[in-house]
Scaffold this active site. Structure first.
Site, short mmCIF file in Angstrom:
data_model
loop_
_atom_site.label_atom_id
_atom_site.label_comp_id
_atom_site.label_asym_id
_atom_site.label_seq_id
_atom_site.Cartn_x
_atom_site.Cartn_y
_atom_site.Cartn_z
N GLY A 144 4.38 -3.98 4.00
CA GLY A 144 4.66 -5.36 3.57
C GLY A 144 4.32 -6.40 4.61
N GLY A 145 4.71 -6.14 5.85
CA GLY A 145 4.40 -7.10 6.91
C GLY A 145 2.90 -7.16 7.17
N SER A 146 2.27 -5.98 7.15
CA SER A 146 0.82 -5.92 7.37
C SER A 146 0.08 -6.64 6.25
CB SER A 146 0.37 -4.45 7.42
OG SER A 146 1.18 -3.74 8.35
N PRO A 163 9.70 -4.32 -0.18
CA PRO A 163 10.80 -3.97 0.74
C PRO A 163 10.31 -3.91 2.19
CG PRO A 163 10.80 -2.54 -1.19
CD PRO A 163 9.55 -3.36 -1.27
N VAL A 164 11.15 -4.33 3.13
CA VAL A 164 10.76 -4.43 4.54
C VAL A 164 10.97 -3.10 5.27
CG1 VAL A 164 11.36 -5.58 6.72
CG2 VAL A 164 11.26 -6.89 4.60
N LYS A 218 0.86 -1.20 0.00
CA LYS A 218 0.00 0.00 0.00
C LYS A 218 0.88 1.24 0.00
CE LYS A 218 1.01 1.38 4.34
NZ LYS A 218 1.71 2.68 4.62
N ASP A 249 -1.87 -1.13 10.22
CA ASP A 249 -2.21 -1.12 8.78
C ASP A 249 -2.87 -2.41 8.32
OD1 ASP A 249 0.80 0.74 7.82
OD2 ASP A 249 -1.16 1.40 8.56
C1 LIG Z 1 5.35 -4.27 13.12
C2 LIG Z 1 6.34 -3.86 14.22
C3 LIG Z 1 7.37 -4.97 14.41
O1 LIG Z 1 6.74 -6.17 14.43
O2 LIG Z 1 6.91 -2.70 13.73
P1 LIG Z 1 8.20 -1.96 14.38
O3 LIG Z 1 7.89 -1.72 15.84
O4 LIG Z 1 9.39 -2.89 14.17
O5 LIG Z 1 8.32 -0.68 13.61
C4 LIG Z 1 5.59 -3.51 15.51
O6 LIG Z 1 6.38 -3.74 16.66
C5 LIG Z 1 4.28 -4.31 15.63
O7 LIG Z 1 3.54 -3.67 16.60
P2 LIG Z 1 2.45 -2.57 16.23
O8 LIG Z 1 2.55 -1.47 17.21
O9 LIG Z 1 1.11 -3.17 16.07
O10 LIG Z 1 2.97 -2.07 14.81
P3 LIG Z 1 2.37 -0.87 14.00
O11 LIG Z 1 0.91 -0.85 14.07
O12 LIG Z 1 3.04 -0.92 12.68
O13 LIG Z 1 2.90 0.43 14.80
C6 LIG Z 1 4.24 0.49 15.22
C7 LIG Z 1 4.30 1.59 16.26
O14 LIG Z 1 4.00 2.85 15.65
C8 LIG Z 1 3.27 3.68 16.55
N1 LIG Z 1 1.96 4.02 15.96
C9 LIG Z 1 1.44 3.28 14.92
C10 LIG Z 1 0.21 3.64 14.38
C11 LIG Z 1 -0.49 4.75 14.93
N2 LIG Z 1 -1.69 5.13 14.45
N3 LIG Z 1 0.06 5.46 15.96
C12 LIG Z 1 1.27 5.11 16.48
O15 LIG Z 1 1.76 5.78 17.40
C13 LIG Z 1 3.11 2.89 17.83
O16 LIG Z 1 4.20 3.21 18.68
C14 LIG Z 1 3.26 1.44 17.35
O17 LIG Z 1 3.68 0.56 18.37
N1 LIG Z 2 6.23 -11.03 6.82
C1 LIG Z 2 6.85 -9.87 7.11
N2 LIG Z 2 7.21 -9.02 6.11
C2 LIG Z 2 7.81 -7.83 6.40
N3 LIG Z 2 8.11 -7.39 7.65
C3 LIG Z 2 7.78 -8.23 8.67
C4 LIG Z 2 7.14 -9.49 8.45
N4 LIG Z 2 6.94 -10.06 9.66
C5 LIG Z 2 7.41 -9.21 10.59
N5 LIG Z 2 7.95 -8.11 10.02
C6 LIG Z 2 8.54 -6.95 10.74
O1 LIG Z 2 7.62 -5.85 10.62
C7 LIG Z 2 8.34 -4.62 10.60
C8 LIG Z 2 7.95 -3.71 9.47
O2 LIG Z 2 6.93 -4.29 8.69
P1 LIG Z 2 6.56 -3.65 7.28
O3 LIG Z 2 5.08 -3.78 7.18
O4 LIG Z 2 7.43 -4.19 6.19
O5 LIG Z 2 6.96 -2.12 7.48
P2 LIG Z 2 6.17 -0.87 6.92
O6 LIG Z 2 4.87 -0.87 7.65
O7 LIG Z 2 7.04 0.29 7.25
O8 LIG Z 2 6.02 -1.07 5.45
C9 LIG Z 2 9.80 -4.97 10.46
O9 LIG Z 2 10.37 -4.71 11.72
C10 LIG Z 2 9.83 -6.47 10.14
O10 LIG Z 2 10.95 -7.07 10.76
#
Ligand SMILES: C[C@@](CO)(OP(=O)(O)O)[C@H](O)COP(=O)(O)OP(=O)(O)OC[C@H]1O[C@@H](n2ccc(N)nc2=O)[C@H](O)[C@@H]1O
Ligand SMILES: Nc1ncnc2c1ncn2[C@@H]1O[C@H](COP(=O)(O)OP(=O)(O)O)[C@@H](O)[C@H]1O
Length: 285
Positions: A100-102, A93-94, A10, A135
């Protein structure tokens, strides 16, 4: 026989930050758009374990992978005992701001809901998806949508015209959390006019969409990585109608009227150490 699902990336056409929530997340309002760039997931039966193999990128296949977390979450919600084998072919890209992860988590929830015959509705899947990432609800719905709350309240919009995109990914990743943590309100923040963006989409007004591109988080990530501002300028110089950082970055995209013009913008773009990907908006299964 494996069952194949595509997990589409996205971009954010807008991203506005409205305030800080008691739960530590930020209240956002953003127009999001699925694109053709995708990961591929192949699901096949397994006795009791969740087994993931990953190709294309160096990523942990363990319990911290969002595919694993989605399978485990759905298995407990659906009282399922069987396992699953998932072959994940990564192209997105990650940690790039492209979801991508979402997208992988959303594709896993949809696939296993079907394969395991759990039969949850889209709104029930969205409630589950919210636990995996802000996301994931949008990635479940796909297409063109307005997202509010943390990102879990998603409202379908009329489809965008068949726009082309040039994605420019610099050679570093950015953590979503660190960008939100560093966000501060103030004059440096460029806030979008979401109503004007929705009107431009509804009117199929490509130049209007390009003019309405805005992302409040740009002020944070461009301060961390000033080269992103130059990437935005280079995309315009190469002929893009507009350019914007997606999500928390660092990917910057250039918008063009169609895929063919995206290809010519990419050909004219003065690349240094960035990775370029040409894609287009995606609206229907
Ligand atoms: C996806 C991960 C790694 O698995 O990303 P990173 O933490 O490595 O970036 C997160 O830990 C997986 O936790 P989660 O918190 O659900 O991820 P996301 O929804 O992507 O949000 C990452 C962080 O961004 C902040 N955030 C996100 C969305 C939002 N509307 N307000 C926020 O403040 C929060 O601190 C949140 O913890
Ligand atoms: N299947 C997956 N693909 C990509 N990232 C992943 C996955 N599973 C866990 N992650 C973790 O999710 C975090 C970011 O996810 P991603 O959705 O790629 O980032 P962004 O939301 O910035 O595009 C990274 O810390 C990565 O290590």
């Amino acid at each position: 026989m494996a069952i194949k699902f595509l997990a589409r990336a996205k971009v954010n056409l807008t991203l506005d930050v409205l305030g800080k929530r008691p739960d530590g997340y930020h209240e956002v309002e953003m127009v999001m758009q699925s694109v053709e760039l995708h990961d591929t997931l192949e699901f096949s039966p397994a006795e009791k374990d969740i087994v993931i193999t990953i190709e294309g990128m160096d990523l942990s296949p363990g319990a911290d992978n969002l595919v694993y977390r989605a399978a485990e979450l759905l298995r407990s919600r659906g009282c399922v005992r069987s396992g699953v084998k998932v072959r994940l072919i990564k192209n997105i890209p990650v940690a790039a701001g492209l979801g991508g992860g979402s997208a992988d988590a959303a594709a896993t929830l949809k696939a296993l809901n079907q394969i395991w015959g759990i039969g949850l509705s889209m709104s029930e899947l969205i409630v589950l998806g919210e636990q995996l990432g802000a996301d994931v609800p949008f990635c479940l719905l796909g297409g063109t949508a307005l997202a509010r709350g943390k990102g879990e309240q998603v409202f379908r919009l009329p489809p965008c015209p068949p726009l082309g995109l040039v994605l420019v990914k610099p050679p570093f990743s950015v953590s979503t959390g660190s960008v939100y943590q560093a966000f501060r309100f103030g004059p440096a923040v460029e806030r979008p006019d979401n109503q004007a963006m929705v009107e431009a989409i509804r009117a199929n007004n490509i130049l209007g969409i390009a003019r309405c591109l805005a992302n409040a988080l740009e002020s944070v990530t461009t301060r961390m990585h000033p080269e992103l501002t130059r990437i935005k300028e280079k995309l315009i110089e190469a002929g893009a109608a507009g350019s914007l950082m997606s999500g928390s970055g660092p990917t910057v995209f250039g918008l063009t009227p169609d895929l063919a013009s995206a290809r010519s913008v990419a050909a004219r773009y003065k690349k240094t150490d960035e990775k370029l990907l040409v894609t287009s908006v995606f609206n229907t299964e």
